[in-house]
Design a protein around this motif. Structure first.
Motif: not given
Ligand code: TYM
Length: 344
Positions: A231-233, A274-276, A281-286
């Motif tokens: 869902k986050f992805k 999460f810079a760059g 990646d960010f959605k996966q981490a959340v």
């Protein structure tokens, strides 16, 4: 010893009273959890807390009766799974405690038609269900005021969407007190700094809601870890690629708020980490952080649902205590408005 010290010694300060409720209209969302329920368990050490399942409110929208019954017990189990301890807090199911409906009627006679017409939730829900704009939907805030005022609550921990209902509760309490003397404690809303307004993952300009038809719009706190990550992805963001909190980036702002609420990281830390790295990646981490954060809730829930007798014992005891406490306020109110003592 100064005079104030003497008074403080003679009269130990009463613990503040906290009260809140949640509707059993589906599994709690991440919004319900971060905006409200998570904080409830954390408050029970320092306050006198009361939490309940608002099933009377739920029938302002048509419900399937068998499903509502089942969801009411499941919601009670979820409340405990999220950390509310029935030994420390008063926990109950609203329809088991008749004083709520009784006070609600009295309060409706101290509420103006115009005030209720201005409630945004009433306007939203009547637009959503034009075929069923019932009177219960209209007087919903009176029942909510009754829930709160019966227990003389000082603080009401809720998400930002309930603020207007708290304001009208304060107005009704103040109006009643002005006519009849100090009967009700005038409550304050307690809205968390983080998580007070979790937005839909499909449309980040809308609040995350358990009644959303699009299953990808909300995360249920019992979703499987893979579902949460998926869902986050799929969460709607924007066409940039920079993880920063900025006006106009509703999707990313929402994800950053969620990530911060579950990890404790500040926005600066998130931006730096999460810079760059782009949104993927960010959605996966959340997703992973949320799934991990909710793991104990899922485990507690599965365990509790295997012991229905325990749940029944807890909510039965809760209802008896709630009736005893709330009856004190109701009796005072009945006396003030000119009724004879209620007979039970
Ligand atoms: P309900 O069942 O809609 O929601 C329960 C709690 O969850 C919060 N919440 C959210 N917080 C952050 N982001 C979101 N997207 C989000 N969605 C929901 C709500 O603000 C609420 O705190 N009328 C109430 C139930 C109620 C009640 C009360 C609450 C009945 N009587 C007395 C407090 C005191 C309601 O429908 O909540």
């Amino acid at each position: 010893m100064s005079e104030t010290e003497q008074t403080a010694q003679a009269k130990p300060e009463r613990k503040k009273v906290i009260l809140s409720g949640i509707q059993p209209t589906g599994v709690f969302t991440l919004g319900n959890y971060l905006g409200a329920v998570r904080n409830w368990g954390q408050m029970q050490e320092d306050y006198n807390c009361a939490y309940f399942i608002a099933n009377l409110h739920a029938i302002t929208v048509r419900q399937d009766p068998a499903k509502l019954r089942q969801q009411t017990v499941a919601s009670y189990a979820l409340l405990l799974a999220c950390g509310v301890d029935p030994q420390k807090s008063l926990t109950f199911i609203q329809s088991h405690v008749p004083t709520h409906a009784e006070l609600s009627w009295v309060l409706s006679c101290y509420t103006q038609f115009g005030e209720l017409s201005r409630m945004t939730q009433f306007k939203d829900k009547s637009a959503k269900h034009p075929e069923n704009v019932n009177v219960g939907l209209f007087t919903y805030p009176d029942l909510m005021a009754a829930d709160i005022l019966l227990y003389q609550a000082d603080l009401v921990p809720v998400g930002a969407d309930q603020k207007q209902h708290l304001e009208i509760t304060r107005d009704i309490a103040t109006r009643f007190n002005n006519v009849h003397g100090n009967v009700f404690t005038v409550p304050e809303p307690y809205i968390p700094k983080l998580g007070a307004r979790i937005m839909s993952l499909a449309d980040p300009t809308k609040k995350m809601s358990k009644s959303d038809e699009n299953q990808n719009a909300f995360v249920s706190i019992l979703d499987a870890p893979e579902t949460i990550v998926k869902k986050f992805k799929r969460a709607v963001t924007d066409s940039e690629a920079e993880v920063v909190y900025r006006e106009g980036k509703d999707g990313i702002n929402n994800l950053m708020g969620i990530y911060s609420a579950v990890t404790g990281d500040s926005f600066e830390t998130i931006q730096r980490d999460f810079a760059g790295r782009g949104y993927g990646d960010f959605k996966q981490a959340v997703g992973e952080a949320v799934a991990e954060h909710l793991r104990p809730v899922r485990e507690n829930f599965d365990r509790l649902m295997k012991d229905k007798a325990y749940l029944e014992q807890c909510y039965t005891e809760g209802a008896k205590k709630a009736l005893a406490i709330s009856s004190r306020t109701l009796e005072k109110v009945y006396h003030k408005v000119g009724f004879t003592k209620p007979i039970r």
